[in-house]
Design a protein around this motif. Sequence first.
Motif, short mmCIF file in Angstrom:
data_model
loop_
_atom_site.label_atom_id
_atom_site.label_comp_id
_atom_site.label_asym_id
_atom_site.label_seq_id
_atom_site.Cartn_x
_atom_site.Cartn_y
_atom_site.Cartn_z
N LEU A 32 0.83 -1.20 0.00
CA LEU A 32 0.00 0.00 0.00
C LEU A 32 0.87 1.26 0.00
CD1 LEU A 32 -2.73 -1.14 2.55
CD2 LEU A 32 -2.76 -1.30 0.06
N GLN A 33 1.98 1.21 0.75
CA GLN A 33 2.89 2.34 0.74
C GLN A 33 3.52 2.51 -0.64
OE1 GLN A 33 3.57 4.66 3.21
NE2 GLN A 33 4.59 5.66 1.48
N ALA A 34 3.77 1.39 -1.31
CA ALA A 34 4.31 1.47 -2.67
C ALA A 34 3.32 2.17 -3.61
CB ALA A 34 4.63 0.07 -3.19
N LYS A 35 2.03 1.92 -3.41
CA LYS A 35 1.02 2.62 -4.23
C LYS A 35 1.05 4.12 -3.96
CE LYS A 35 -2.36 -1.16 -4.63
NZ LYS A 35 -3.77 -1.56 -4.36
N VAL A 36 1.22 4.49 -2.69
CA VAL A 36 1.31 5.92 -2.35
C VAL A 36 2.51 6.54 -3.03
CG1 VAL A 36 1.63 7.57 -0.48
CG2 VAL A 36 0.12 5.61 -0.15
N ASP A 37 3.66 5.87 -2.93
CA ASP A 37 4.87 6.40 -3.54
C ASP A 37 4.71 6.53 -5.06
OD1 ASP A 37 5.95 6.37 -1.01
OD2 ASP A 37 7.00 4.47 -1.29
N GLN A 38 4.07 5.55 -5.67
CA GLN A 38 3.88 5.59 -7.11
C GLN A 38 2.93 6.73 -7.50
OE1 GLN A 38 5.48 3.71 -9.51
NE2 GLN A 38 4.56 5.30 -10.80
N ALA A 39 1.88 6.94 -6.72
CA ALA A 39 0.94 8.03 -7.02
C ALA A 39 1.64 9.38 -6.92
CB ALA A 39 -0.26 7.96 -6.08
N ILE A 40 2.48 9.54 -5.90
CA ILE A 40 3.23 10.80 -5.75
C ILE A 40 4.20 10.96 -6.91
CG2 ILE A 40 4.90 12.01 -4.31
CD1 ILE A 40 3.56 10.78 -1.87
#
Length: 420
Positions: free
Chosen positions: A164-172
Amino acid sequence: MQHQTPGTGAWRTLGRFGGLPIAARPEMTDGQLQVQVGFPDLRHSEATYTVDDLTGDKIGGTMLLRLATALEKAPDHQSLDRQRLPELETEITLLTQQQEAADFTDRIDHARQRANLLDDVVATIAERDTIPELNDGDLDPEKYPTAEVRQQMIARRVTERQPLQAKVDQAIQNLNDFDRDHPAPDSAPPDSSTVDPSSDVTEATPQPPVPAGRAAEDTRPDWMTPARHAQLVKVITDYAPRYTAANTNGVLNSPARYVAEVHAPGGATREEWNWIADYIRQHPQVREGKPLTDDELAARDRAASTALSQHAMQALQAGDPTTTFAIIDQAEPLYGHLEPWDQYRTAIQEHIARQQPTAPADPQPTPAPRSAAADNAAIAAQAFRPVSPSPASPPSAAATAAPATVRGAHPTRPEHDNAR
């Protein structure tokens, strides 16, 4: 409840909690079946649970706790949304006013794409936070009796949050890539014939500069003192650029909120908070300044305070105490933490009072006449005598030029009626 296809199903109402309907909806991602439980009418209130989560002994209590937390935070989210409304209304008004003068199609498309990417960032953060972080104090000591078992559980939760943190990083990263590859398109300057001449965004006939110390006095409401007005205008100018979307890569866009909550001396009342927001809307140029660091602001304030004390002493030496008092009144609410302006005022008033002629009881020999320049220099030397500077501010040039009759740390300054 059955769900066999990828994606998210429809809400199914389960009951009511806190006066609002609660519901669940199935979701299948990567072949894994999950269920979201929350308030359909409350944005970002849903929490996601796996099949394993639903078999836990305390899952009911966990659900209720998360629902209660969502209800508690709802007023804060609504308050933030309300704070954004005036700013959005201003932007909409500006766009409507200039629509006939320039084609904003490209800018609107750009803004829409960027808003979608920003929504993705917010959504991924909300999704990540549905699986809260764990620490040792969150775990039941009966169920996890040893430190080793607790650490294993915490490590497992970290592993669960990593995708889920990887998704946040990718969105940013997607947002940053868009900003880099798709700069905002420039717009043609509006035609003066289609713009309201009273609007703040028009370039009308140049106006004379505001006199020093006035701080755009025309913007001061009747209930605000001049000193408090000067303080708030200063902190808006100093700190508003720090909290704009342009200077935070789109993460923040609430300069009024942070100026009022963090930087207003003594905090801001509700009336002051609203006035700060109105001032920023009416003076959009304050958002466009370069953000300064705390050290840069401190150095600039020290230089300004020193210059004002020198000007005050020069006016006093020239026989103009009225100007001297005006400078002190201007400087005290802004730089009272750097120089003892209240002591300057008191010393000058006392010295002037001592110079007032009094009728002698007995005739005395007439003393030799003293020049006005000598009297003025004496007043200046007495008023602007040196004091020990604070660690953050060197003594002013005015202070170092006078005889050292009194030395020591500044006494604690009383709270004046404008510091709130």
